[in-house]
Write an enzyme that holds these catalytic residues in place. Structure first.
Site, mmCIF file in Angstrom:
data_model
loop_
_atom_site.group_PDB
_atom_site.id
_atom_site.type_symbol
_atom_site.label_atom_id
_atom_site.label_comp_id
_atom_site.label_asym_id
_atom_site.label_seq_id
_atom_site.Cartn_x
_atom_site.Cartn_y
_atom_site.Cartn_z
ATOM 1 N N HIS A 167 0.731 -1.062 -0.029
ATOM 2 C CA HIS A 167 0.271 -0.106 0.173
ATOM 3 C C HIS A 167 1.269 1.410 -0.678
ATOM 4 C CE1 HIS A 167 -4.124 1.644 0.603
ATOM 5 N NE2 HIS A 167 -2.964 2.493 1.122
ATOM 6 N N ASP A 285 1.985 -5.323 12.259
ATOM 7 C CA ASP A 285 1.301 -5.691 11.248
ATOM 8 C C ASP A 285 1.890 -7.146 10.921
ATOM 9 O OD1 ASP A 285 -0.349 -6.092 9.099
ATOM 10 O OD2 ASP A 285 1.447 -4.447 7.757
HETATM 11 N N1 LIG Z 1 13.160 -7.867 0.595
HETATM 12 C C1 LIG Z 1 12.494 -8.008 0.040
HETATM 13 N N2 LIG Z 1 13.195 -8.919 -0.998
HETATM 14 C C2 LIG Z 1 12.367 -9.181 -1.513
HETATM 15 N N3 LIG Z 1 10.226 -8.906 -2.325
HETATM 16 C C3 LIG Z 1 10.362 -7.740 -0.500
HETATM 17 C C4 LIG Z 1 11.749 -7.326 0.679
HETATM 18 N N4 LIG Z 1 10.907 -6.285 1.306
HETATM 19 C C5 LIG Z 1 9.277 -6.032 0.491
HETATM 20 N N5 LIG Z 1 9.137 -7.112 -0.494
HETATM 21 C C6 LIG Z 1 7.999 -7.069 -1.480
HETATM 22 O O1 LIG Z 1 7.720 -6.079 -1.520
HETATM 23 C C7 LIG Z 1 6.241 -5.759 -0.700
HETATM 24 C C8 LIG Z 1 5.774 -5.091 -0.404
HETATM 25 O O2 LIG Z 1 6.620 -4.113 0.903
HETATM 26 P P1 LIG Z 1 6.007 -3.735 1.972
HETATM 27 O O3 LIG Z 1 5.565 -4.640 2.476
HETATM 28 O O4 LIG Z 1 7.112 -3.644 3.251
HETATM 29 O O5 LIG Z 1 5.362 -2.365 1.830
HETATM 30 P P2 LIG Z 1 3.992 -1.491 2.306
HETATM 31 O O6 LIG Z 1 3.575 -0.916 1.492
HETATM 32 O O7 LIG Z 1 4.272 -1.691 3.498
HETATM 33 O O8 LIG Z 1 2.880 -3.049 2.233
HETATM 34 P P3 LIG Z 1 1.664 -2.973 3.130
HETATM 35 O O9 LIG Z 1 0.394 -2.366 2.019
HETATM 36 O O10 LIG Z 1 1.734 -4.231 3.928
HETATM 37 O O11 LIG Z 1 1.689 -1.655 4.138
HETATM 38 C C9 LIG Z 1 6.688 -7.663 -0.191
HETATM 39 O O12 LIG Z 1 5.174 -7.752 0.612
HETATM 40 C C10 LIG Z 1 7.556 -8.263 -0.964
HETATM 41 O O13 LIG Z 1 6.524 -8.450 -1.603
HETATM 42 CA CA LIG Z 2 3.655 -5.383 3.678
HETATM 43 CA CA LIG Z 3 3.171 -1.781 6.120
#
Ligand SMILES: Nc1ncnc2c1ncn2[C@@H]1O[C@H](COP(=O)(O)OP(=O)(O)OP(=O)(O)O)[C@@H](O)[C@H]1O
Ligand SMILES: [Ca+2]
Ligand SMILES: [Ca+2]
Length: 618
Positions: A167, A285
């Protein structure tokens, strides 16, 4: 120990006797009325902004490049068939019926609670989400989006393909352009600044990086390298996890894990979460999407990611903002008074899903899910539960206790019989020990005697955890500990995060009650006393065998510690103020024949001063 024949099992958590303080606004000790199950949060069907995978509840939409393509998408026909067939063919031994009686649809990507999105984006429709008073999102204008991170991302790294999206950001592979590490691959979470439309959103990114930086190094936590920024984005550089999300593996297995496989996952999750909690960080989370495997290997190491909603929490603090993802949110979060126990609830939801393939709390709308979380007891009657081990069921139930005081902590969960004999289990230091010891040191000698009696009824399983904790405090040659042991055990485990969560401060201060300095400093504590100090009456109370525990302890107390007590003294022991009609209330707690504590009074005394009474007294 264990003079009685009863076979109780379980242990600690403090009388939440510890001061209950809210971060922003005071909340009554019992929590506030339920915010959600009202039209407020109704119909949240379309609020998932994830675009990478499976946007919709149970369906899988277009592709992320994950090798773990979630081919398990239940055919709607199953449900159709199941609904149609169940009333007509409800014979208990009808096999098809059992097969189709899946209580809920299988797991799918969780949506963030609306309130989370609202407070971050500032675009709340009237009545859409519950937002704590006084923390309305601020307008975008005039926001300082400078983080003080290095500006040289583009010089150092070459961005590659996108590997995931959430997101708040998207994640790409990247390569070092030069130097010793030239060509080495990393993951970069790119968080666009234009999405940071509120001060809270900016603060969250700042905190996400701060927490990652402080906690990096744990084997089950994604390794953090550095953070960068330019005018458009923040770049969080981490190790690349190539094995995909835990959720995708769950789906690729058709939703079910063997007990051993589930255990292997649980141990890694509990390890990292216990570590976070000791540092005073609550993730907020936890869900299968936020755990990644480092490689595609079946036995790959699992890493926690996404500290975007995480926060520091002092040991005596309660948080009150509603954050997280609906299927995984703990009841006390919805009551707006919570701490690290909320993460353990989410782990309980993950454990439930791993073991049976269904979510424990499910509804079509956000408010429906909240209602289920608050009121419904998850089913342990449907297949496969009856065929799983009783330890596995007990483990999940004790993580999904709706009362956070009765829930196991992450470190205790690692000591649970279902887990403790597996390889790779090392029970870490548990911060709840400090809270409980603190409450014990403040107690009267009568309460201490009652707790000592109770500690003598602990079983081998319960003592296992306490022994591990005691060993971590490194008692001296004659087997005793002092304040120094407690401090140095903490410092040995400390990261920078501990400073922000003020755990060391908690040990050595508390206004007028400078408990430990005054008491433990001048004397030492042996293992027997430690057991009395570190056991949790609330957690023992959650056990089926509590009554046995308590009766047995009372017998011991009768022999050893019970003495005549007058009502006024008992009232002050329990922190009851002058407003309480003590003679009427406490009448049954003192035995008329000899003026000693009755069983009822003994149990009350075990619980100690209520947190409300304590707050008033300070
Ligand atoms: N270190 C990593 N290596 C590989 N893929 C990753 C890594 N970090 C994140 N991802 C991928 O990117 C996606 C999104 O990362 P993250 O969950 O940190 O983002 P977000 O925008 O905070 O998501 P959310 O909507 O869950 O809050 C993860 O679900 C995963 O599939
Ligand atoms: Ca996430
Ligand atoms: Ca997040």
């Amino acid at each position: 120990m264990g003079l009685c024949n009863s076979k109780p099992s379980s242990n600690s958590s403090s009388p939440k006797s510890d001061l209950i303080r809210n971060k922003n606004t005071p909340v009554p000790a019992n929590g506030t009325p339920i915010p959600a199950p009202s039209p407020l949060n109704a119909e949240s069907q379309s609020n998932n902004n994830r675009t990478n995978v499976k946007g919709n509840d149970d369906a899988v939409i277009e592709g992320k490049k994950s090798p773990f393509f979630p081919f398990y998408s239940p055919s709607p026909a199953h449900y159709f068939f199941s609904k149609k067939s169940s009333p007509a063919r409800s014979s208990a031994n009808s096999t098809p019926n059992r097969f189709f009686k899946r209580p809920f649809p299988p797991p799918s990507p969780a949506k963030h609670i609306k309130a989370v999105l609202a407070r971050r984006h500032g675009s709340v429709k009237p009545n859409e989400a519950a937002i704590p008073e006084g923390s309305e999102p601020e307008p975008a204008a005039g926001l300082n989006k400078s983080f003080g991170f290095s500006k040289h991302f583009a010089n150092k790294y070459e961005l590659g393909e996108e590997v995931g999206r959430g997101h708040f950001g998207y994640t790409c592979t990247a390569k070092f352009k030069k130097g010793e590490l030239k060509g080495q691959q990393v993951a970069v979470k790119v968080i666009p600044k234009h999405k940071m439309t509120t001060a809270i959103a900016i603060e969250d990114v700042r905190r996400e990086v701060k927490i990652l930086r402080a906690l990096t190094g744990h084997n089950n936590l994604v390794k953090f390298f550095d953070a960068y920024e330019d005018n458009d984005n923040v770049y969080v550089v981490m190790e690349l996890c190539e094995g995909g999300e835990l959720l995708d593996r769950i789906l690729s297995r058709g939703g079910k894990y063997t007990e051993d496989d589930a255990k292997a996952v649980m141990i890694q999750i509990l390890n990292v979460v216990a570590f976070c909690h000791l540092q005073g960080v609550v993730h907020r989370d936890l869900k299968p999407e936020n755990f990644l495997f480092t490689t595609k290997d079946e036995n790959s190491v699992l890493k926690a990611i996404d500290f975007g909603l995480s926060d520091f929490v002092r040991p005596d603090e309660r948080l009150n903002d509603i954050v997280g993802s609906a299927y995984y949110v703990a009841p006390e979060v919805l009551h707006r008074s919570y701490s690290t126990e909320a993460d353990v609830w989410s782990i309980g939801v993950i454990a439930y899903i791993l073991l049976c393939g269904s979510r424990p709390f499910w509804a079509r709308t956000e408010s429906g899910i909240f209602r289920a979380v608050l009121k419904a007891d998850p089913s342990f009657d449907e297949a496969p539960w009856p065929s799983l081990s009783s330890e596995a069921r007990d483990f999940v139930k004790r993580l999904l206790n709706k009362d956070p005081r009765k829930r196991l902590t992450a470190a205790q969960a690692l000591s649970h019989p279902w887990i403790k004999n597996s390889n790779d289990v090392k029970v870490p230091l548990d911060v709840i020990i400090f809270k409980l010891m603190k409450a014990y040191m403040r107690s009267s000698s009568l309460r201490k005697a009652a707790l000592r009696a109770l500690s003598k009824t602990l079983t081998v399983d319960e003592l296992f955890y306490l022994k591990e904790q005691y060993a971590l405090l490194e008692p001296n040659k004659n087997g005793t500990i002092s304040l120094e042991n407690v401090k140095s055990a903490l410092m040995k485990n400390a990261t920078d995060a501990m400073k922000d969560s003020r755990i060391p401060d908690f040990l050595s201060s508390v206004g007028p009650l400078t408990f430990m300095l005054n008491s433990l400093q001048y004397r030492r504590m042996d293992f027997e006393e430690f057991c009395a100090a570190a056991l949790s009456v609330h957690q023992l109370e959650a056990l089926d065998r509590w009554e046995q525990h308590a009766r047995c302890a009372y017998e011991l107390f009768e022999k050893d510690g019970n003495r005549a007590i007058v009502i006024e003294e008992l009232a002050s022991e329990l922190g009851l103020g002058p407003a309480v009609p003590v003679h009427a209330v406490l009448h049954d707690w003192i035995r008329h024949t000899d003026g000693k504590l009755s069983f009822l009074g003994f149990v009350k005394l075990l619980h100690g001063v209520s947190s409300r009474a304590l707050a008033k007294a300070q």
